[in-house]
Write an enzyme that holds these catalytic residues in place. Structure first.
Site, PDB file in Angstrom:
ATOM      1  N   LYS A   1      79.323  54.083   0.011  1.00  0.00           N
ATOM      2  CA  LYS A   1      79.128  53.455   1.318  1.00  0.00           C
ATOM      3  C   LYS A   1      80.193  53.885   2.335  1.00  0.00           C
ATOM      4  O   LYS A   1      81.100  54.630   2.002  1.00  0.00           O
ATOM      5  CB  LYS A   1      79.105  51.927   1.149  1.00  0.00           C
ATOM      6  CG  LYS A   1      77.944  51.423   0.259  1.00  0.00           C
ATOM      7  CD  LYS A   1      76.585  51.879   0.740  1.00  0.00           C
ATOM      8  CE  LYS A   1      75.392  51.146   0.154  1.00  0.00           C
ATOM      9  NZ  LYS A   1      75.169  51.174  -1.270  1.00  0.00           N
TER      10      LYS A   1
HETATM   11  C1  LIG Z   1      74.017  50.053  -1.845  1.00  0.00           C
HETATM   12  C2  LIG Z   1      72.919  49.181  -1.443  1.00  0.00           C
HETATM   13  C3  LIG Z   1      72.735  47.903  -1.992  1.00  0.00           C
HETATM   14  C4  LIG Z   1      73.507  47.394  -3.170  1.00  0.00           C
HETATM   15  O1  LIG Z   1      74.868  47.348  -3.028  1.00  0.00           O
HETATM   16  P1  LIG Z   1      75.789  47.435  -4.359  1.00  0.00           P
HETATM   17  O2  LIG Z   1      77.137  47.074  -3.832  1.00  0.00           O
HETATM   18  O3  LIG Z   1      75.715  48.856  -4.831  1.00  0.00           O
HETATM   19  O4  LIG Z   1      75.267  46.463  -5.340  1.00  0.00           O
HETATM   20  C5  LIG Z   1      71.738  47.101  -1.475  1.00  0.00           C
HETATM   21  N1  LIG Z   1      70.935  47.522  -0.507  1.00  0.00           N
HETATM   22  C6  LIG Z   1      71.051  48.750   0.032  1.00  0.00           C
HETATM   23  C7  LIG Z   1      70.125  49.133   1.148  1.00  0.00           C
HETATM   24  C8  LIG Z   1      72.029  49.626  -0.426  1.00  0.00           C
HETATM   25  O5  LIG Z   1      72.123  50.852   0.098  1.00  0.00           O
END
Ligand SMILES: *Cc1c(COP(=O)(O)O)cnc(C)c1O
Length: 367
Positions: free
Chosen positions: A180
């Protein structure tokens, strides 16, 4: 990493705060509140997925409920619906932001109501950092009085009409997973409207321990809280967040420039100045009938030069695991999946990397 992270992690070691609570967790929550909206209440958790799960619990989603979810997304948006024993109902995207289509949302809600099963919650996603059409979506969820959960996992720093993503819904979720815009290696946060909701989330995230000298439980709890070490990384990352956003937005400009004279390739961009995307990922849509090459031709051509790219998220209603779920809409998300490609978008792309990407893309275009 920006450099400030180690200081906070060292502090955690020096003060022996190696636990799923402590000054860094409180500090990171404060930093996030100050960044997105001071009146928001943020609870730091072990992942974005756990934040979504808790949002659904706080929205009282349970067995046999239906929850509407944007189809064009990563599976983590939808999985927690199933954790609750509820049923996902998927909705198509519109062409401008690639996010939830308000028309299809309305159709799904009205159809649910006519069948005597009013949807319990709606999960809207800001895909690749692009804000969804929040005015239209909020008008609908408000009219029908349905809880809105905003999946802003990819959209920290993005804004719609000047208001940050994650602060529109009854709940918002953020992710700090390794891929992210800022990362704590793994982690997430739940954005609440009230401190009461935040405290409920923390209670459930720390094994739902009632207030007693012994271990007393009257609810099923979870182990979803963020570690004080992880939160230290997060505090350091907050110092470089705006820099990362400017790098990612520069990447988007770089691709707009490359494709500016190429008929049949659209670079994903904000539909108007109402939208501010962090451009977490830059993506394109290829119209083969115009370009003569498909998105898969481009993907394979880049791969020959050892450059990774990836098709857009495969819609949830096309996934084997969700094949029995209802779907409302047309083929917008299916066509995006068919013709869309995510391009290299890291905050750390160098000028040299960009030159190499540009050469590789031009090689196919000039073929
Ligand atoms: C990464 C992501 C998640 C989940 O987040 P995590 O921290 O990896 O559990 C949920 N929704 C979207 C759209 C994502 O890109």
């Amino acid at each position: 990493m920006g450099g400030g992270e180690q200081k906070y992690v060292q502090e955690a070691f020096d003060t022996n705060w190696v636990a799923p609570l402590g000054p860094n967790v409180n500090g990171f929550e404060k930093d996030l509140e100050n960044y997105i909206e001071e009146s928001s209440k943020v609870a730091c958790l072990s992942s974005g997925t756990s934040a979504l799960h808790l949002a659904l619990i706080l929205a009282k989603v349970s067995k046999d409920d239906e929850v509407i979810c944007q189809s064009m997304t990563f599976s983590a948006s939808a999985n927690p619906i199933v954790y609750q024993g509820a049923t996902p109902v998927f909705v198509d995207s519109e062409k401008e932001t690639w996010n939830m289509c308000p028309k299809s949302l309305l159709e799904a809600i009205e159809d649910g109501i006519s069948k005597g099963n009013k949807p319990k919650a709606v999960i809207v996603v800001h895909l690749y950092g692009m804000p969804a059409k929040m005015d239209e979506i909020l008008a609908i969820t408000n009219k029908y009085n349905i809880t809105l959960i905003e999946d802003a996992a990819e959209a920290l720093g993005s804004a719609y009409k000047g208001k940050k993503c994650g602060t529109f819904g009854d709940f918002g979720i953020l992710s700090f997973n390794g891929n992210k815009i800022i990362t704590t290696s793994g982690g997430g946060a739940l954005v609440c409207k009230s401190d009461d909701d935040k405290q409920k989330a923390i209670f459930l995230a720390t094994q739902a321990r009632d207030n007693a000298p012994h271990y007393q439980h009257s609810h099923i709890g979870y182990n979803y809280r963020m570690s004080n070490i992880t939160a230290g990384i997060g505090r350091g990352q907050m110092e470089v967040l705006d820099k990362h956003i400017s790098y990612r937005r520069n990447n988007n400009e770089f691709y707009k420039d490359i494709f500016s004279n190429i008929e049949g390739v659209e670079v994903f961009k904000e539909p108007s100045t109402d939208y501010f995307s962090n451009h977490w990922l830059s993506a394109i849509v290829v119209d083969k009938s115009v370009t003569g090459f498909s998105r898969e031709d481009l993907r394979l051509s880049l791969l020959e030069d050892n450059i990774e790219s990836r098709p857009l998220w495969k819609p949830m209603h096309m996934q084997p695991v969700f094949k029995d779920c209802s779907y409302y809409g047309t083929s917008v998300s299916e066509e995006l999946f068919e013709n869309g490609l995510c391009l290299p978008s890291g905050s750390n792309l160098t000028e040299e990397d960009k030159e190499r990407i540009k050469r590789s893309i031009n090689k196919l275009i000039n073929k």
